[in-house]
Scaffold this active site. Structure first.
Site, PDB file in Angstrom:
ATOM      1  N   ASP A  83       0.823  -1.214   0.000  1.00 21.51           N
ATOM      2  CA  ASP A  83       0.000   0.000   0.000  1.00 21.51           C
ATOM      3  C   ASP A  83       0.858   1.265   0.000  1.00 21.51           C
ATOM      4  O   ASP A  83       2.042   1.240   0.302  1.00 21.51           O
ATOM      5  CB  ASP A  83      -0.931   0.018   1.223  1.00 21.51           C
ATOM      6  CG  ASP A  83      -0.185  -0.080   2.548  1.00 21.51           C
ATOM      7  OD1 ASP A  83       0.803  -0.832   2.621  1.00 21.51           O
ATOM      8  OD2 ASP A  83      -0.577   0.610   3.503  1.00 21.51           O
ATOM      9  N   GLU A  96       0.172  -1.417   5.640  1.00 17.34           N
ATOM     10  CA  GLU A  96       1.271  -0.974   6.517  1.00 17.34           C
ATOM     11  C   GLU A  96       1.107   0.492   6.874  1.00 17.34           C
ATOM     12  O   GLU A  96       1.372   0.919   8.000  1.00 17.34           O
ATOM     13  CB  GLU A  96       2.625  -1.204   5.833  1.00 17.34           C
ATOM     14  CG  GLU A  96       3.829  -1.001   6.739  1.00 17.34           C
ATOM     15  CD  GLU A  96       4.355   0.430   6.817  1.00 17.34           C
ATOM     16  OE1 GLU A  96       5.118   0.736   7.741  1.00 17.34           O
ATOM     17  OE2 GLU A  96       3.987   1.258   5.957  1.00 17.34           O
TER      18      GLU A  96
END
Ligand SMILES: [Zn+2]
Length: 385
Positions: free
Chosen positions: A82, A144
């Site tokens: 991400d 994350e």
């Protein structure tokens, strides 16, 4: 007909073009499945066995593990799929189109850190299972940047992966083996509101919070005198009183007050124990004053990380990069990987100064040394006899 692994430049283009923003704000949050599918296709073409691991209670979010070779031990090359949300208006270049200019690749996730998957695949290009004496794994995680749901799910699964791991977060090609943990805590006090003219009518939460704040500043001094770690530029734990909200009007006794506290904790300190100690200090004051109280996390804490200085992966990264291992001030997934028995080093080609910024880039000159280092690690940890 089996597909081929695309060129490094093509992989980079596709990774940057595949939106994978994660956010605690649902309006900005995306599934990472399109990116996982892309990686799964390339890893399969490279001969890796693929496992797509849905993250419990987080629909549309997945971790991905690709494994080449078999047996115990081995090396995990890990990264998060991400990126943070972005403001395209502040970019010179389109954040979702890989743009080569000024000897740099510009794009969202070039430094932090989608490019790393292309580099890991490029470093493994041409390897087959028969070349390896221990498995090589490429691990891609979800979320994350928002809450670390992906790494937390892996840690909770208790499953063992490799013996050693490298996370390709941006560290300027320098090995990192230490970072502080991050906690955000909410302290609430509830008293009783009443007219300001007569204190007997109420019980002020704001007065109580004033005493709590004095106690927390004293605790901060104790923490800073008790705990030291010379590897960090700020070598002690920090405690910041960052936000307060309470009351509604000067002529009313304050009924409720809320304080947000940020704690940056050194390796060796346990966030759960710190929260208990915070709660103990708040409750002692609240009880004397007859206030209701609570201490709750603003978000699940990121634990501190420390991989031993003499771990083989630390030494290998130091030798290959020519730099001694360092400490950084940002949190990563490393503590969750360490919980799974992997000695973990954070080491990547990007620069953290470019992360989460408009015109994020990866300098082209960083790519060949990163590939050399990855190939060196694969050789040492997966191909030794
Ligand atoms: Zn990152």
């Amino acid at each position: 007909m089996m597909k081929k692994v695309p060129s490094l430049a093509e992989m980079l283009q596709h990774l940057i073009a595949t939106m994978s923003v994660s956010s605690v704000n649902p309006a900005f949050d995306n599934s990472n499945l399109p990116l996982i599918d892309l990686l799964a296709e390339w890893l399969t073409a490279a001969g890796f066995r693929i496992e797509i691991l849905p993250i419990p209670n987080h629909t549309g979010k997945f971790n991905l593990l690709g494994t080449l070779g078999s047996g115990t031990g081995g090396l995990v090359l890990a990264g998060h799929t991400d990126t943070v949300p972005f403001d395209a208006a502040r970019w010179t270049y389109d954040p979702l189109i890989l743009t080569k200019a000024n000897e740099r690749y510009y794009g969202l996730g070039t430094a932090d850190m989608k490019s790393f998957f292309a580099l890991a695949l490029e470093a493994a290009r041409g390897l087959t299972a028969t070349d390896l004496t221990a498995p090589l794994m490429i691990l891609a995680t979800a979320d994350e940047e928002s809450a670390m749901h992906g790494a937390r799910a892996l840690a909770e699964s208790g499953r063992s992966f490799g013996r050693y791991a490298l996370i390709g977060e941006p560290t300027n090609l320098r090995p990192v083996r230490l970072h502080k943990g991050v906690m955000g805590e909410v302290v609430r006090l509830i008293g009783r509101s009443g007219h300001a003219s007569d204190p007997r009518f109420g019980n002020s939460a704001l007065d109580g919070m004033n005493t709590v704040m004095t106690a927390l500043l004293k605790w901060r001094e104790e923490l800073q005198q008790t705990y030291r770690h010379p590897a960090f530029p700020v070598p002690y734990p920090t405690l910041n009183l960052g936000y307060i909200q309470g009351g509604d009007n000067p002529n009313r006794i304050c009924g409720e007050c809320e304080l947000h506290v940020d704690l940056r904790v050194l390796p060796g300190l346990d966030p759960a124990e710190l929260r208990s100690e915070l709660a103990r200090r708040v409750s002692a004051i609240a009880e004397v004053r007859g206030l209701q109280w609570s201490v709750e996390p603003l978000f699940a804490p990121i634990p501190p990380a420390e991989t031993p200085a003499d771990s083989a992966i630390v030494c290998a990264c130091e030798v290959l990069s020519g730099h001694a291992a360092e400490a950084v001030s940002f949190g990563t997934e490393a503590p969750f990987f360490n919980q799974l028995g992997m000695d973990t080093v954070i080491f990547g080609p990007g620069d953290i100064a470019q992360a989460h910024q408009p015109d994020e880039y990866l300098a082209l000159e960083r790519i060949p040394p990163m590939l050399d280092i990855l190939r060196g690690l694969i050789k040492q940890f997966c191909c030794s006899v």
